[in-house]
Design an enzyme around this catalytic site. Sequence first.
Site, PDB file in Angstrom:
ATOM      1  N   CYS A  61      14.403   9.342  -8.234  1.00  0.00           N
ATOM      2  CA  CYS A  61      13.151   8.901  -8.589  1.00  0.00           C
ATOM      3  C   CYS A  61      12.677   8.808  -6.908  1.00  0.00           C
ATOM      4  O   CYS A  61      12.971   9.879  -5.834  1.00  0.00           O
ATOM      5  CB  CYS A  61      13.356   7.708  -8.568  1.00  0.00           C
ATOM      6  SG  CYS A  61      14.239   6.170  -7.498  1.00  0.00           S
ATOM      7  N   CYS A 106       0.818  -1.046  -0.221  1.00  0.00           N
ATOM      8  CA  CYS A 106      -0.184   0.020  -0.016  1.00  0.00           C
ATOM      9  C   CYS A 106       0.153   0.888   0.130  1.00  0.00           C
ATOM     10  O   CYS A 106       0.497   1.903  -0.720  1.00  0.00           O
ATOM     11  CB  CYS A 106      -0.894  -0.243   0.944  1.00  0.00           C
ATOM     12  SG  CYS A 106      -1.831  -1.460   1.107  1.00  0.00           S
TER      13      CYS A 106
END
Lengths: 111, 474
Positions: free
Chosen positions: B432, B264
């Site tokens: 990133c 999640c």
Amino acid sequence: MHLTLEFGGGLELLLENSTKVHKVEITTSKDGQGKVTTPKEGQDKVTMKSLLSWVKDNLIKERPEMFVKGDSVRPGVLVLVNDCDWELCGGLDAELEEKDVVVFISTLHGG
Amino acid sequence: MGGGGGGGGRREAIERELKKLRAEREDLDGRIRLLESQLEATPAGVSGAAAGIGVEDGACGGSVACQSRVSNGFKLDGGLPADMVYRYSRHLLLPDFGVEGQRKLSQSSILVVGAGGLGSPVALYLAACGVGCLGIVDGDDVELNNLHRQIIHKEAYVGQSKVKSAADACREINSSIKVVEHHHTLKPCNALEVVRKYDIVVDATDNLPTRYMISDCCVLLSKPLVSGAALGLEGQLTVYHHNGSPCYRCLFPSPPPVAACQRCSDSGVLGVVPGVIGCLQALEAIKIATGVGEPLCGRMLLFDALSARVRIVKIRGSSPDCTHCGKNSVFTEQDFQKFDYENFTQSPMSDKAAPSVNLLPESARITCRDYKKLVDNGEPHLLLDVRPAHHFQIASISPSLNIPLSMLEEKLSTLETSLKETGEASTLVVLCRRGNDSQRAVKLLHEKGFASAKDIIGGLQAWGQDVDPHFPVY
């Protein structure tokens, strides 16, 4: 043979546009597995094994190792033929019939 | 099927007699209840057993105490005092549930593993419905980014233990039940001791190794396991190891590859999705505890929020050859305590950080502090952000070029054009979220001839920590 193929639990990400439901027309023959041809009467039956190979060649756009391992699905993927675990209807050897619904679903771990 | 005749006549006689006796018993029960309520009505508010408030581990007092206590005001003879009748009246009015269902619920003990998105509604409903003993186990603290889905926690509890927060919420809802707090992560070394005290286990965790561990533990201790999972916009639910249903290993003998384990914290989850699955987990736990209805054994519920579809499929039963629940299993409690679940699944027992990769030589990496210096010195460079586009929209360092890693190979020409604009000698710096994908990107870029490419170690997470504390963390 017309089949409805559904992908879920993240497996849809391996397909074009992450589409979950695919209505497909598929036949296979002994020498030309995985080829899309016009269905003919009396042709070889479509088994789950041949379907997997067809899906890998025709629908999976990236990272096929996230879908198949050897000639089966990778660990963690449940396969359901008409809402029934494929282990209960023959696994790789299960024979498919016209209008069957095959679901490939990756098990979820989140919460 | 033969043997009718005289046997049938005798059977009918017995059935008639039974019917008569049952009617008499009902009449007696009614008179007893009437007398009891008259007795109860005199000193108002005095309900049967006092509410137990177990606070720490073991306060539950071991399996016997947890399982056989007469709780929630039920008296030894099984009758309910007036205030409890009133509290649970809507349960009692259900013909299939009734006093018997409520009594069984009040005598059951249920362990909820994980006080997160799934565990929140599970614990709230189990507390509200009057389960006898509710255990909650979790080692994490409440974080602000939990609150959109972990509805048991309030803002005031951010930074505090999830178990404390959840237990307080449960006690606020129902002070007559016993709530036991287990302030630690469930691990092979403590799982047997904790799980043993309960009748039913609810898996509301968020990671793969813990799911294997809880299943193995429930198999060893013969406990039904109500297992739910949610991610993105999908949820799954089933009951393992109960009434012939499989254990987790029957269904998934080998763990999936690490790349297939989405979290999640990486992939996101719509708050209400674990809420829906958690509510259904509470329902299954109540059904098992009371023996009412048909639990989801040998079946799995698949929930797709996006298309508003629920599919219930038939899954295999428990496998006689299963290495853990099969009849020839040699897996013992000692084996369990020593089993390395993180190694088995190659993933950590938490939802938190993705395991960081190390793909590049030191010369091809820079820290975010060094990158800051490079910017401050005005050195020519191009910052390439390889996160997915929807991540880039959340927050980004300006100026930077966004080409998601998955599209990098096909968009090398765009990159080349941009690089030319910043000057021949410019460095290509790749960024990133956490510093894993940036390494993969640099590796690819080196192969494609972009020799100057370097990645920022630790990505935007490190940038937020070490350089710009105002940079939004997600």
